[in-house]
Design an enzyme around this catalytic site. Structure first.
Site, short mmCIF file in Angstrom:
data_model
loop_
_atom_site.label_atom_id
_atom_site.label_comp_id
_atom_site.label_asym_id
_atom_site.label_seq_id
_atom_site.Cartn_x
_atom_site.Cartn_y
_atom_site.Cartn_z
N GLU A 189 0.83 -1.20 0.00
CA GLU A 189 0.00 0.00 0.00
C GLU A 189 0.87 1.26 0.00
O GLU A 189 1.92 1.31 0.62
CB GLU A 189 -0.91 -0.01 1.22
N CYS A 201 3.18 8.75 0.91
CA CYS A 201 3.66 7.95 2.02
C CYS A 201 4.01 6.58 1.44
O CYS A 201 3.11 5.85 1.01
CB CYS A 201 2.55 7.87 3.07
N CYS A 245 6.59 -6.07 8.28
CA CYS A 245 7.47 -5.31 9.18
C CYS A 245 7.87 -6.22 10.33
O CYS A 245 7.07 -7.04 10.78
CB CYS A 245 6.73 -4.08 9.70
N CYS A 249 5.34 -3.22 16.68
CA CYS A 249 4.72 -2.18 17.53
C CYS A 249 3.25 -2.57 17.76
O CYS A 249 2.53 -2.88 16.81
CB CYS A 249 4.82 -0.82 16.86
N CYS A 256 0.15 -0.84 15.81
CA CYS A 256 0.26 -0.63 14.36
C CYS A 256 -0.33 -1.81 13.59
O CYS A 256 -0.06 -2.97 13.92
CB CYS A 256 1.73 -0.44 14.00
N CYS A 295 -2.43 6.99 9.69
CA CYS A 295 -1.23 6.44 10.33
C CYS A 295 -1.51 5.08 10.97
O CYS A 295 -2.46 4.95 11.74
CB CYS A 295 -0.75 7.35 11.45
N1 SAH Z 1 8.58 1.93 10.96
C1 SAH Z 1 8.64 3.34 10.85
C2 SAH Z 1 7.74 3.93 9.79
C3 SAH Z 1 6.35 3.40 9.66
S1 SAH Z 1 5.12 3.91 10.78
C4 SAH Z 1 8.39 3.97 12.20
O1 SAH Z 1 8.09 3.25 13.14
O2 SAH Z 1 8.55 5.17 12.34
C5 SAH Z 1 4.81 5.61 10.51
C6 SAH Z 1 4.30 6.32 11.76
O3 SAH Z 1 2.95 5.94 12.09
C7 SAH Z 1 5.14 6.00 12.99
O4 SAH Z 1 5.34 7.13 13.76
C8 SAH Z 1 4.25 5.02 13.70
O5 SAH Z 1 4.60 4.89 15.04
C9 SAH Z 1 2.88 5.64 13.46
N2 SAH Z 1 1.78 4.72 13.74
C10 SAH Z 1 1.76 3.39 13.60
N3 SAH Z 1 0.57 2.88 13.98
C11 SAH Z 1 -0.18 3.94 14.38
C12 SAH Z 1 -1.52 4.06 14.85
N4 SAH Z 1 -2.31 3.00 15.02
N5 SAH Z 1 -1.97 5.30 15.12
C13 SAH Z 1 -1.18 6.39 14.94
N6 SAH Z 1 0.08 6.32 14.49
C14 SAH Z 1 0.58 5.12 14.21
#
Ligand code: SAH
Length: 343
Positions: A90, A103, A110, A114, A117, A331
């Protein structure tokens, strides 16, 4: 076969030498690929037929097909691209007043895990090549018939876990003979791979580094982000300070606010302590709840209070506008998708 979009201009010159051609042909090919945006070698009409033949024999030009396109009421578009090996990824286009931002994904899946996410919980498949990262931008530009001005590595994947390909993709996107998006319009976001932050500081690419911080002490952060078990907050913040000292660039800290987890004034106080004196900016993201996720969005009231508290104490903080949430493009909502219904 080798994808010609996987090479920086310098590498392409080497490739041409290998097939007995003059290096300046690389500049012509770069022009065809990234300015004329041709989709096959036959159309590179200022190259001799014999060179075009050699290129066809040795290389492919990766052109993504759009499998699915969803448009949000706010103009955000989410693309599902066929990456030509049975997988799909995506990519999201966001329209701001100051221009169009894309983006991009850096990996198929991944490894970071986290908890908040949507890219988590589905097995990691592979890194994207630099050409596949660049192609996301070209395919979107072609679809909308317009130029993209900013690129953020905030889609699926951990960009610094695919370091070499991401750096190469940035060099291709940034090159004045090609797509020519300035490094200052490119952001790389990381969950905090400390050694790679030091590597990035040495690359001499003035892109913006974003750090997904999300919590201000090790207990909370390790709960949300397993990477914190490997690189603790103290190490991460030290790496950020060293990065700023080495590059003279400001760092952007992302902080996704989750109700009753990291959104009270105690957290804000700890955050101020952590970032005090740093050339930093805090990007507050209202967390998007994922399916079966334990974290839910803070109230608007709390988000505003949190921001104001930071601002009043000398930390520049803004709230990220939520775009594309109605099409699962906001995000943390992106996930790897397989073709043909395979999970
Ligand atoms: N792996 C990288 C880039 C991908 S995530 C990173 O961790 O930075 C891009 C951004 O979206 C990151 O700041 C991540 O923490 C945030 N993100 C991921 N899941 C989210 C969610 N459910 N709500 C809001 N932000 C989120």
């Amino acid at each position: 076969m080798k994808n010609i979009k996987d090479y920086t201009l310098e590498e392409l010159k080497e490739q041409l030498k290998e097939i007995g051609e003059k290096p300046f042909r690389a500049e012509q090919i770069f022009h065809w690929l990234y300015i004329e945006k041709v989709k096959n070698f036959q159309d590179m009409t200022n190259l001799s037929l014999s060179l075009r033949g050699k290129l066809i024999e040795n290389y492919t030009i990766c052109n993504f097909n759009i499998l699915k396109k969803q448009e949000s009421s706010d103009g955000t578009i989410k693309y599902l691209f066929d990456v030509l090996d049975g997988n799909a990824i995506e990519t999201v286009l966001m329209q701001y007043h100051h221009g169009k931002t894309i983006c991009v994904s850096s990996q198929i899946g991944c490894k970071m895990g986290c908890k908040f996410c949507a890219s988590t919980g589905i097995p990691f498949i592979r890194n994207l090549t630099s050409g596949e990262i660049v192609e996301q931008l070209l395919a979107v530009e072609q679809d909308i018939g317009d130029r993209i001005s900013n690129i953020v590595f905030m889609g699926i994947g951990e960009p610094l876990d695919n370091y070499d390909n991401v750096i190469k993709a940035i060099r291709i996107i940034n090159h004045p003979n090609g797509i020519n998006i300035g490094a200052r319009h490119i952001s790389v976001s990381t969950s905090g791979l400390v050694p790679k932050i030091y590597d990035l500081a040495k690359e001499n690419i003035p892109c913006t580094l974003s750090i997904s911080l999300h919590a201000t002490n090790n207990e909370k952060r390790s709960n949300m982000m397993p990477v914190n078990n490997v690189y603790k907050i103290e190490e991460l913040i030290k790496a950020c300070k060293d990065y700023i000292a080495a590059t003279n660039r400001r760092i952007s800290f992302e902080y996704a606010l989750a109700k009753d987890s990291n959104d009270n004034l105690e957290d804000a106080k700890e955050l101020i302590k952590l970032l005090r004196g740093m050339n930093a900016h805090v990007n507050l993201i209202p967390i998007n709840k994922i399916e079966n996720g334990e974290y839910t969005k803070s109230t608007n009231d709390n988000i505003i209070k949190f921001r104001d508290y930071l601002n009043e104490h000398g930390i520049v903080a803004t709230i990220r506008r939520e775009l594309g949430s109605d099409i699962d493009a906001a995000c943390g909502q992106l996930r790897r998708k397989n073709l043909g219904g395979k999970k």
